[in-house]
Motif scaffolding. Structure first.
Motif, mmCIF file in Angstrom:
data_model
loop_
_atom_site.group_PDB
_atom_site.id
_atom_site.type_symbol
_atom_site.label_atom_id
_atom_site.label_comp_id
_atom_site.label_asym_id
_atom_site.label_seq_id
_atom_site.Cartn_x
_atom_site.Cartn_y
_atom_site.Cartn_z
ATOM 1 N N ILE A 289 0.858 -1.175 0.000
ATOM 2 C CA ILE A 289 0.000 0.000 0.000
ATOM 3 C C ILE A 289 0.896 1.227 0.000
ATOM 4 O O ILE A 289 1.507 1.579 1.017
ATOM 5 N N SER A 296 -3.320 4.416 4.920
ATOM 6 C CA SER A 296 -2.215 3.560 5.348
ATOM 7 C C SER A 296 -2.606 2.091 5.293
ATOM 8 O O SER A 296 -3.802 1.753 5.260
ATOM 9 N N LYS A 297 -1.603 1.239 5.311
ATOM 10 C CA LYS A 297 -1.851 -0.195 5.331
ATOM 11 C C LYS A 297 -2.738 -0.570 6.519
ATOM 12 O O LYS A 297 -3.716 -1.327 6.376
ATOM 13 N N GLN A 301 -6.461 -2.281 6.491
ATOM 14 C CA GLN A 301 -6.766 -3.546 7.143
ATOM 15 C C GLN A 301 -7.988 -3.424 8.050
ATOM 16 O O GLN A 301 -8.811 -4.339 8.136
ATOM 17 N N SER A 313 -0.394 -8.723 8.013
ATOM 18 C CA SER A 313 0.740 -7.860 7.696
ATOM 19 C C SER A 313 1.934 -8.702 7.292
ATOM 20 O O SER A 313 2.042 -9.886 7.645
ATOM 21 N N GLN A 343 4.506 -1.429 4.614
ATOM 22 C CA GLN A 343 3.457 -1.225 3.626
ATOM 23 C C GLN A 343 2.804 -2.502 3.116
ATOM 24 O O GLN A 343 1.829 -2.442 2.362
ATOM 25 N N LEU A 345 0.795 -6.166 3.021
ATOM 26 C CA LEU A 345 -0.209 -7.041 3.615
ATOM 27 C C LEU A 345 -0.582 -8.091 2.583
ATOM 28 O O LEU A 345 -0.404 -7.902 1.383
#
Length: 372
Positions: A289, A296-297, A301, A313, A343, A345
């Motif tokens: 991401i 953000s990652k 999520q 992650s 970044q 996932l």
């Protein structure tokens, strides 16, 4: 469709009848016909001469370190981006991990290996991350030049290839995990393969407490051994699983292709790598991401979890591990592994995942981007 887990095992049908046979015949421990059959079929599937079944992949790595003669204080080059089991195996042996940053395939960068070699370096422990093979042509050439052993960790990449050569073909020993989220599984379990008959015989002995060769000498142990045995019940599952290995890999690749076809046009997402002349088996479907995504990652999520979609992650870098505080690292050397951890996932990508579920996951990500 209400909940999409990040992973779950897939069974093809013969697992239950095999397990039933193991139980009804009384062969439920570390002897029985399924042990030998599974090892033989596994060796054939990964194009190795010998395979030794073990209780898990971490034990396979620990045993591999023992087999190649690693000692306390030896340095072993590893990728800075890695699942922690290979590093634990080195810690068990008293070895010092020397992490090297990764390249654009998310695997150890061969161009950085030689500058990490010292007079204490004894081996390179290569991890094939997330189903994509490392550049073993370059790594094996470096190992040969400097007289280093190679351990391959193919836990996430069974069946992956570089220039049509399967992972596991370069190392002195190769280790696999058969955990429930792997491409093929025995629930818990592992496998060690080698083309060296001496290492094979030594592995068979050491995994079974290094018992003596006959009844009279059974309890005289020439070497330190381990209780690393796989059960016949687990091997019964494994026989059914390895029979369907190619179908399992094809499912993984198909899932990855479906995700990529939808996500390729979503701004701010980097799709998983696939270098030229490799076969990526996509153990998991991982994405990055980027800042341009706008979220953000971790926030993404949270959104996905609220929609009933599990994610995971990426691994934390080796050089940041708290248990390695006794080892000195230079954080400035690991830009790419740090980026992956920050970044990265991975999305649900288990065998049997429906196209409908893939569409839900991908569309949820795309809709998040549109709402920003």
């Amino acid at each position: 469709m209400n909940h999409i887990p990040v992973s779950k095992p897939y069974f093809w049908g013969d697992e239950l009848s095999n397990v039933t046979e193991a139980i009804t015949t009384g062969w439920i421990s570390s002897n029985g016909k399924f042990i030998d059959e599974f090892e033989q079929k596994f060796a054939e599937a990964v194009e190795a001469k010998y395979a030794v079944s073990l209780n898990n992949g971490t034990s396979a790595l620990h045993l591999a370190c023992d087999l190649i003669g690693l000692k306390r204080g030896d340095e072993v080059i590893v990728p800075d981006f890695s699942m922690i089991a290979p590093i634990f195996a080195l810690e068990y042996m008293g070895c010092i991990p020397v992490p090297v940053d990764v390249d654009d395939t998310w695997n150890i960068n061969p161009e950085l290996i030689e500058q990490a070699i010292t007079e204490k370096t004894k081996a390179i422990l290569v991890v094939h991350n997330y189903g994509h093979p490392s550049d073993m042509h370059k790594i094996s050439a470096i190992a040969k030049k400097h007289g280093l052993k190679i351990i391959e960790d193919a836990a996430e990449a069974i069946g992956a290839r570089q220039n049509d050569i399967q992972v596991g073909s370069w190392g002195d020993v190769t280790c696999y995990s058969l955990y429930a989220n792997k491409i093929i599984t025995t629930g818990e379990g592992g496998m060690l393969t080698t083309n060296d008959e001496h290492l094979y015989q030594l592995a068979k002995s050491k995994r079974n407490m290094s018992f003596g060769p006959d009844q009279e000498n059974r309890f005289l142990h020439e070497k330190v051994g381990y209780n690393f045995r796989l059960t016949n019940i687990q091997a019964a599952i494994g026989c059914a699983q390895v029979h369907n290995l190619e179908a399992s890999i094809n499912h993984k690749i198909s899932i990855a292709n479906e995700y990529s076809s939808i996500l390729k046009d979503v701004p701010g997402i980097t799709l998983p790598p696939s270098a030229q002349n490799v076969k990526n088996v996509y153990w998991v479907y991982g994405i990055l991401i980027e800042e341009t995504f706008g979220l953000s990652k971790n926030k993404l999520q949270e959104v996905l979890l609220h929609a009933g979609i599990e994610t995971r992650s990426f691994f934390a870098p080796v050089h940041q591990q708290p248990f390695l505080k006794h080892v000195s690292f230079n954080p400035s050397k690991y830009h790419k592994s740090v980026k992956l951890a920050r970044q990265g996932l991975y999305l649900p990508s288990y065998i049997g995942l429906s196209s409908e579920s893939i569409m839900k996951v991908a569309d949820t990500i795309a809709q998040v981007q549109l709402k920003i």
